[in-house]
Write a protein that holds these residues in place. Structure first.
Motif, PDB file in Angstrom:
ATOM      1  N   GLY A 185       0.810  -1.219   0.000  1.00 17.66           N
ATOM      2  CA  GLY A 185       0.000   0.000   0.000  1.00 17.66           C
ATOM      3  C   GLY A 185       0.842   1.268   0.000  1.00 17.66           C
ATOM      4  O   GLY A 185       0.317   2.373   0.039  1.00 17.66           O
ATOM      5  N   LEU A 186       2.161   1.122  -0.026  1.00 13.31           N
ATOM      6  CA  LEU A 186       3.027   2.302  -0.006  1.00 13.31           C
ATOM      7  C   LEU A 186       3.090   2.980  -1.367  1.00 13.31           C
ATOM      8  O   LEU A 186       3.355   4.168  -1.475  1.00 13.31           O
ATOM      9  CB  LEU A 186       4.452   1.890   0.392  1.00 13.31           C
ATOM     10  CG  LEU A 186       4.662   1.524   1.847  1.00 13.31           C
ATOM     11  CD1 LEU A 186       5.984   0.795   2.019  1.00 13.31           C
ATOM     12  CD2 LEU A 186       4.628   2.772   2.717  1.00 13.31           C
ATOM     13  N   VAL A 187       2.875   2.196  -2.404  1.00 13.54           N
ATOM     14  CA  VAL A 187       2.958   2.731  -3.762  1.00 13.54           C
ATOM     15  C   VAL A 187       1.714   2.312  -4.541  1.00 13.54           C
ATOM     16  O   VAL A 187       0.986   1.421  -4.121  1.00 13.54           O
ATOM     17  CB  VAL A 187       4.216   2.208  -4.493  1.00 13.54           C
ATOM     18  CG1 VAL A 187       5.479   2.656  -3.804  1.00 13.54           C
ATOM     19  CG2 VAL A 187       4.181   0.696  -4.599  1.00 13.54           C
ATOM     20  N   ALA A 188       1.482   3.002  -5.656  1.00 15.14           N
ATOM     21  CA  ALA A 188       0.343   2.660  -6.499  1.00 15.14           C
ATOM     22  C   ALA A 188       0.780   2.751  -7.958  1.00 15.14           C
ATOM     23  O   ALA A 188       1.802   3.359  -8.263  1.00 15.14           O
ATOM     24  CB  ALA A 188      -0.803   3.630  -6.236  1.00 15.14           C
ATOM     25  N   VAL A 189      -0.002   2.139  -8.831  1.00 10.57           N
ATOM     26  CA  VAL A 189       0.330   2.191 -10.256  1.00 10.57           C
ATOM     27  C   VAL A 189      -0.419   3.344 -10.911  1.00 10.57           C
ATOM     28  O   VAL A 189      -1.613   3.536 -10.686  1.00 10.57           O
ATOM     29  CB  VAL A 189      -0.070   0.874 -10.956  1.00 10.57           C
ATOM     30  CG1 VAL A 189       0.174   0.991 -12.466  1.00 10.57           C
ATOM     31  CG2 VAL A 189       0.716  -0.285 -10.385  1.00 10.57           C
ATOM     32  N   ARG A 190       0.296   4.178 -11.703  1.00  7.68           N
ATOM     33  CA  ARG A 190      -0.336   5.213 -12.521  1.00  7.68           C
ATOM     34  C   ARG A 190       0.013   4.952 -13.977  1.00  7.68           C
ATOM     35  O   ARG A 190       1.082   4.431 -14.268  1.00  7.68           O
ATOM     36  CB  ARG A 190       0.173   6.607 -12.138  1.00  7.68           C
ATOM     37  CG  ARG A 190      -0.293   7.101 -10.794  1.00  7.68           C
ATOM     38  CD  ARG A 190      -1.713   7.642 -10.800  1.00  7.68           C
ATOM     39  NE  ARG A 190      -2.148   7.947  -9.446  1.00  7.68           N
ATOM     40  CZ  ARG A 190      -2.535   7.049  -8.533  1.00  7.68           C
ATOM     41  NH1 ARG A 190      -2.569   5.771  -8.825  1.00  7.68           N
ATOM     42  NH2 ARG A 190      -2.890   7.405  -7.314  1.00  7.68           N
ATOM     43  N   ASN A 191      -0.849   5.354 -14.876  1.00 10.10           N
ATOM     44  CA  ASN A 191      -0.605   5.168 -16.313  1.00 10.10           C
ATOM     45  C   ASN A 191      -0.161   3.738 -16.639  1.00 10.10           C
ATOM     46  O   ASN A 191       0.789   3.510 -17.369  1.00 10.10           O
ATOM     47  CB  ASN A 191       0.444   6.157 -16.827  1.00 10.10           C
ATOM     48  CG  ASN A 191       0.070   7.580 -16.465  1.00 10.10           C
ATOM     49  OD1 ASN A 191      -1.118   7.911 -16.382  1.00 10.10           O
ATOM     50  ND2 ASN A 191       1.066   8.412 -16.234  1.00 10.10           N
ATOM     51  N   GLU A 192      -0.848   2.818 -16.006  1.00  4.12           N
ATOM     52  CA  GLU A 192      -0.663   1.384 -16.249  1.00  4.12           C
ATOM     53  C   GLU A 192       0.642   0.764 -15.756  1.00  4.12           C
ATOM     54  O   GLU A 192       0.627  -0.330 -15.204  1.00  4.12           O
ATOM     55  CB  GLU A 192      -0.876   1.051 -17.740  1.00  4.12           C
ATOM     56  CG  GLU A 192      -2.353   1.183 -18.072  1.00  4.12           C
ATOM     57  CD  GLU A 192      -2.710   0.813 -19.483  1.00  4.12           C
ATOM     58  OE1 GLU A 192      -1.912   0.144 -20.160  1.00  4.12           O
ATOM     59  OE2 GLU A 192      -3.814   1.202 -19.888  1.00  4.12           O
ATOM     60  N   THR A 193       1.785   1.430 -15.921  1.00  4.75           N
ATOM     61  CA  THR A 193       3.013   0.757 -15.505  1.00  4.75           C
ATOM     62  C   THR A 193       3.812   1.522 -14.462  1.00  4.75           C
ATOM     63  O   THR A 193       4.582   0.943 -13.704  1.00  4.75           O
ATOM     64  CB  THR A 193       3.963   0.533 -16.706  1.00  4.75           C
ATOM     65  OG1 THR A 193       4.191   1.807 -17.310  1.00  4.75           O
ATOM     66  CG2 THR A 193       3.372  -0.439 -17.711  1.00  4.75           C
ATOM     67  N   GLU A 194       3.599   2.824 -14.425  1.00  8.09           N
ATOM     68  CA  GLU A 194       4.455   3.675 -13.608  1.00  8.09           C
ATOM     69  C   GLU A 194       4.097   3.540 -12.118  1.00  8.09           C
ATOM     70  O   GLU A 194       2.925   3.546 -11.753  1.00  8.09           O
ATOM     71  CB  GLU A 194       4.180   5.098 -14.080  1.00  8.09           C
ATOM     72  CG  GLU A 194       5.153   6.131 -13.659  1.00  8.09           C
ATOM     73  CD  GLU A 194       4.583   7.512 -14.008  1.00  8.09           C
ATOM     74  OE1 GLU A 194       5.065   8.467 -13.432  1.00  8.09           O
ATOM     75  OE2 GLU A 194       3.643   7.591 -14.849  1.00  8.09           O
TER      76      GLU A 194
END
Ligand code: ZN
Length: 407
Positions: A185-194
């Motif tokens: 939960g520390l990070v999330a995906v944006r623009n499919e891969t980033e």
């Protein structure tokens, strides 16, 4: 898996006086032992241990069980961890059957998550103490709030910078597995891969299990929300944070400690406790709250609707509806207590007088001069809810105040 033979061997060796005695100073009283309860704050011992029955029971908060449940509750151990603790204590060799691939996988994932979380914790601490942004924005804020540096370090508080992906980049550079990173939960995906960081520009509080492993994080947007939501479980904290509700902390299951209350008080005077579960659990939890009143907190409570917990409920209705529900349904602690207790009373007069006494004692705890009006308000409201005479209740409250002073 520990074999049934080993479990049997461990159970035969357990001496509850030994086990509980590691944590609680016990005194012999007749055939039993007594001590101050480790699960709630008390000055006169009501925690009783029976060596013959191998059981403990607290007559203050109602907690009871055997050596294994004691370790599970007190040290937040799993059943298996408690067995291992006991095996080590009694020098019993553990025989195990081979784990299935699925079991191995679960253990491995949990260990990996701990490693990532502890990496992140060190990263956040480093950002707080050793970067200009961390020092200027977060460290100065914490110090203004009265946190000493040793406390900040003790609680492993950190700072997540406002940049978009600084943690993500650090994690990826250290070859952590992307799928596992998302699980934390520390990070999330944006623009499919980033990958991008989830808690940008926030002060970060690690959530530790009692054996010192970082099992999650709480984050706080600096300077917002003059209210602290308290839930029981760490998973509730994590999923509320994920939904964007960030002024949440977990009590970790047992009743509130005075240290926790003081910590809350550094942020806000408004504590809202979110409960799920049965009436018995709620009653046990209510007993710890007088302490919060003595510290001058405004304590409110909310019950999550049937069969849901904060985690499942926020996932079901979404963050906005969740917050609205909390705002609409929070009730003042004392009023809540009366309503819960009155449900049991019916026409039983002795039970009713018990309720009146409990309420009067609770109100007597609000004894700071500046809270005099608050106390008067409560007396008025409670007398009307209990259908008793206001003057009588005032006298009873004063009696409890005098009792306390003469103690
Ligand atoms: Zn207790």
């Amino acid at each position: 898996m520990i074999t049934p033979q080993t479990i049997e061997q461990i159970k035969n060796r357990i001496d509850i006086i030994d086990v509980v005695g590691e944590y609680v100073k016990l005194k012999k009283r007749g055939t039993n032992y007594i001590g101050n309860c480790p699960f709630h704050n008390e000055k006169t011992p009501s925690f009783t241990v029976s060596p013959s029955k191998e059981l403990y029971k607290c007559f203050g908060c109602g907690k009871s069980g055997n050596s294994i449940t004691f370790l599970m509750e007190h040290d937040k151990l799993s059943y298996v961890e408690a067995l291992r603790w006991l095996a080590t204590r009694y020098n019993i060799a553990i025989e195990e059957t081979e784990n299935t691939p699925e079991q191995k996988q679960i253990v491995q994932t949990a260990e990996s998550l701990h490693i990532i979380n502890s990496f992140a914790q060190k990263f956040f601490s480093d950002q707080l103490f050793n970067t200009e942004e961390g020092q200027n924005i977060a460290l100065s804020y914490l110090k203004e709030r009265g946190f000493r540096e040793d406390i900040i370090k003790k609680f492993q508080i950190g700072y997540s910078p406002s940049e978009r992906d600084i943690l993500s980049t650090a994690l990826l550079n250290n070859q952590f597995n992307k799928e596992l990173l998302l699980k934390t939960g520390l990070v999330a995906v944006r623009n499919e891969t980033e990958l991008v960081d989830n808690y940008r520009g926030r002060i970060i509080f690690p959530i530790n299990s009692t054996n010192g492993k970082v099992i999650g994080f709480g984050a706080r947007v600096i300077g917002k929300a003059d209210e602290c939501l308290l839930v029981e479980g760490y998973t509730d904290v994590v999923s509320l944070h994920q939904a964007g509700i960030e002024n949440v902390v977990a009590s970790g299951g047992t009743s509130l400690t005075s240290e926790q209350i003081r910590l809350v008080k550094k942020y806000t005077n408004n504590l809202t406790i979110i409960y799920d579960g049965d009436a018995a659990g709620i009653k046990a939890a209510l007993r710890g709250l007088d302490m919060a009143l003595e510290e001058g907190l405004n304590v409110r409570l909310v019950l999550i609707p049937d069969n849901e917990d904060p985690d499942s409920y926020v996932n079901k209705v979404g963050a906005t509806a969740f917050q609205q529900f909390i705002a609409d349904n929070k009730k003042d602690f004392i009023i809540f207590q009366i309503e819960i207790m009155l449900k049991d009373v019916g026409s039983d007069i002795s039970k009713k007088s018990e309720v009146v006494n409990t309420v009067a004692e609770t109100i007597s705890k609000i004894n700071k001069a500046e809270d005099f009006t608050k106390q008067q308000d409560y007396i008025k409201q409670c007398a009307s809810l209990l259908k008793i005479d206001e003057g009588g209740l005032t006298n009873l409250v004063n009696k409890y105040k005098r009792d306390k002073i003469s103690k």
